[in-house]
Scaffold this active site. Structure first.
Site, short mmCIF file in Angstrom:
data_model
loop_
_atom_site.label_atom_id
_atom_site.label_comp_id
_atom_site.label_asym_id
_atom_site.label_seq_id
_atom_site.Cartn_x
_atom_site.Cartn_y
_atom_site.Cartn_z
N TRP A 31 0.87 -1.43 0.01
CA TRP A 31 0.19 0.08 -0.03
C TRP A 31 0.82 1.28 0.04
O TRP A 31 0.61 2.18 -0.63
CB TRP A 31 -0.97 -0.03 1.21
CG TRP A 31 -2.07 1.04 1.39
CD1 TRP A 31 -3.11 1.02 0.52
CD2 TRP A 31 -1.95 2.04 1.89
NE1 TRP A 31 -3.74 2.17 0.96
CE2 TRP A 31 -2.98 2.98 1.87
CE3 TRP A 31 -0.81 2.87 2.78
CZ2 TRP A 31 -3.43 4.13 2.36
CZ3 TRP A 31 -1.07 4.25 3.50
CH2 TRP A 31 -2.37 4.72 3.17
N ASP A 32 2.01 1.28 0.68
CA ASP A 32 2.86 2.56 1.02
C ASP A 32 3.35 2.81 -0.60
O ASP A 32 3.31 3.88 -1.03
CB ASP A 32 3.74 2.09 1.88
CG ASP A 32 3.30 1.68 3.11
OD1 ASP A 32 2.65 0.88 3.40
OD2 ASP A 32 3.89 2.59 4.22
N THR A 33 3.84 1.84 -1.11
CA THR A 33 4.47 1.91 -2.43
C THR A 33 3.42 2.36 -3.38
O THR A 33 3.90 3.43 -4.33
CB THR A 33 5.10 0.62 -2.93
OG1 THR A 33 6.13 0.24 -2.09
CG2 THR A 33 5.83 0.80 -4.36
#
Length: 235
Positions: free
Chosen positions: A183-185
């Protein structure tokens, strides 16, 4: 009073760390802003985390406990928390306190100063990082692939220490598909493509040995998601 900062703490079976983390977070935020909340996004834990989180919410007026009976995934739990958060600045950090909390001021200030996203980095020249050689190699390899294949300019996509302008996050959140570690990427890559301003800064970081990360399976899965997102972007 308008809540300035909402800090989300994703928690799954964190009984050994949740109390210290919340206490430190509240203590630090009290020095940064007069108006904040800490949301424990407790994700279907099977240990004592739910009861400890409930006690913390009773003890601190600024702490909320958001419980899920089933696993939503790291990102799924955070997104659920962000949707009920009241802050104008939305942030999250890992419960293991791997990132030194002295950086929380800079994280929040970056959004105050007009950036849409702020993220700590373990891979900048000035970063002070303590971690195993194996984890360092895997992290550098992963981030190299993200920059190469997804044309990102960010050095470290996976540091669990990020903040967002509220409006920006809700303009993009429904386009994010992953419910776990990618999700962060996904968020950082998509934010860049949409032209949002991102502030990346070096942090002091000590490997918290988060048992929720399986180096072999999670690394393989996230590698495959890089290629999947590349195909998605091309479409």
């Amino acid at each position: 009073m308008i809540t300035e900062v909402s800090l989300v703490l994703p928690a799954y079976n964190e009984a050994e760390r949740i109390v210290r983390c919340v206490e430190r977070a509240v203590e630090t935020l009290e020095k940064i802003t007069p108006s904040f909340e800490v949301i424990i996004a407790e994700d279907g834990s099977t240990d004592e985390t739910p009861s400890l989180a409930a006690e913390l919410a009773d003890t601190y007026a600024q702490v909320r406990h958001l419980h899920s009976d089933t696993r939503l995934g790291r990102a799924g739990g955070m997104v659920r928390a962000f949707r009920v958060a009241e802050g104008e600045i939305l942030a999250f950090m890992d419960v293991d306190l791997a990132t030194d909390l002295s950086h929380l001021q800079e994280l929040i200030q970056a959004i105050r100063d007009g950036f849409d996203v702020a993220t700590g980095s373990r891979l900048m020249k000035e970063s002070d990082v303590t971690r195993s050689f194996k984890r360092t190699i895997l992290s550098r390899g992963y981030n190299f692939l993200v920059r190469l294949l997804l044309k990102s300019k960010i050095r470290d996509h996976q540091c669990g220490f990020k903040a967002f302008r509220r409006d920006m996050l809700f303009e993009i959140i429904d386009e994010l598909e992953d419910e776990h570690w990618f999700w962060d990427t996904e968020l950082l890559v998509l934010a860049q493509k949409k032209g949002y301003r991102i502030y990346e800064f070096p942090v002091k970081w000590v490997d918290g040995e988060m048992t929720k990360v399986n180096l072999s399976s999670d690394t393989f899965e996230m590698g495959s998601k890089i290629f999947a997102m590349r195909r998605r972007i091309k479409r």
